[in-house]
Design a protein around this motif. Structure first.
Motif: not given
Ligand SMILES: Cc1ncc(C[n+]2csc(CCOP(=O)(O)OP(=O)(O)O)c2C)c(N)n1
Ligand code: SF4
Ligand SMILES: [Mg+2]
Length: 305
Positions: A65-68, A84, A108, A110, A115, A137, A140-143
């Motif tokens: 999970i994430g923008c990426s 995630h 991403g 994060g 996690i 990046n 944490y972009g998405l959040t």
């Molecule tokens: C179990 C769980 N914990 C927290 C989240 C909230 N969450 C969604 S994306 C994210 C972090 C994303 O960051 P990254 O992996 O760097 O991706 P980016 O958006 O920067 O590409 C978090 C903490 C979730 N979706 N599921």
């Protein structure tokens, strides 16, 4: 295992089709912010598939999970947008069940280093035959902009000079936690291909992805991929990145580690590459050793009351 049997599991898929890079675009249009570094990574990935001639129905991309993490939806191939931090376990299961497919994991910083961090050492030491692309990046972009494990001390808000002690939303008095070093980590964990790119250098990123996809075993590629909305690092990376020296010996792990730990320069390119049997090859050999001596019904019957 001989070099002859070390052939990448992707080798039979190479140059099977002739498709242009944009024919690997799916019907789903990316919803990333204009200028997001992930666009550069995505277009390099299309180019890599096109230049390698991979049939779309033979490629699978897993993400967390994430923008990426939205990446698989934008590629004309099979995809699995999982939960995630679980891109690597998903990709591992897909590859072990379907060794003939090209399998990539994406996500991403994060997803990979918070996690999902517990999965990286095991994918690396097992040398599972997949390519892991981390779009880093440093946030944490998405959040909407919290500090991540690669954020620098004193993480700044959008617009402030890099690393100044201002704040991201989760660190209003500045981030005080030291960042991890993903390249050094991947090297020490035993990844057999380790590289770093920058999304603003698409030609170089395409080459790194091609090398990763055709490498036998676990390929780890960190790609600096700035988040223009919450943490714009484009100028910073333009200033501090430079290609690895031509003389760098990519088969020397200690040399790779030294380059990874350099705090003045952030090097781009292929840090390390090693040939050793992959998890798929080891599993096939174990199966061959067990041969007909192994019977699943017989094994189960031993545990029946
Ligand atoms: C179990 C769980 N914990 C927290 C989240 C909230 N969450 C969604 S994306 C994210 C972090 C994303 O960051 P990254 O992996 O760097 O991706 P980016 O958006 O920067 O590409 C978090 C903490 C979730 N979706 N599921
Ligand atoms: S919030 Fe950042 S990481 Fe997410 S799409 Fe926008 S620029 Fe990219
Ligand atoms: Mg991130």
């Amino acid at each position: 295992m001989t070099t002859a049997t070390m052939q990448s599991s992707v080798a039979p898929l190479l140059h099977q089709v002739q498709l242009k890079a944009n024919e690997y675009k799916s019907e789903v249009k990316p919803i990333w912010c204009p200028g997001c570094g992930d666009f550069g990574v995505l277009s390099a990935f299309y180019k890599a598939l096109s230049e390698l001639g991979i049939p779309p129905e033979k490629a699978v991309i897993a993400s967390g999970i994430g923008c990426s993490g939205r990446f698989p939806a934008f590629v004309e191939a099979y995809g699995f947008h999982g939960v995630h931090g679980r891109a690597l376990p998903l990709a591992t299961g897909i590859k072990m069940a379907n060794p003939d497919l090209l399998v990539a994991a994406v996500g991403g910083d994060g997803d990979a280093f918070s996690i999902g961090a517990g999965h990286l050492p095991h994918a690396a030491r097992r040398n599972i035959d997949i390519t892991y692309i981390v779009m880093d990046n440093e946030i944490y972009g998405l959040t909407k902009g919290q500090a991540s494990p690669t954020s620098p001390v004193g993480l700044s808000p959008k617009g402030a000079p890099y690393g100044e002690s201002k704040a991201a939303k989760s660190t209003p008095y500045g981030n005080t936690d030291a960042p991890i070093n993903p390249i050094a980590m991947a090297l020490v964990y035993g990844a057999s291909y380790v590289a770093r790119g920058f999304s603003s250098k698409p030609k170089e990123v395409t080459e790194l992805i091609k090398r990763g996809l055709t490498h036998t075993g676990f390929s780890f590629i960190q790609i600096y991929s700035p988040c223009v909305t919450f943490y714009d690092t484009y100028d910073h990376y333009k200033e501090v990145t430079k290609p690895l020296p031509i003389a760098h010996d990519r088969h020397d792990k200690i040399a790779a580690l030294k380059m990874a730990l350099d705090s003045e320069q952030l090097y781009l390119g292929e840090f390390y590459s090693e040939e050793r049997p992959s998890m798929v090859q080891n599993a096939l050999e174990t199966r061959a050793k067990a041969g007909t001596k192994f019977s699943l019904p017989e094994l189960i019957s031993r545990y029946k009351a």
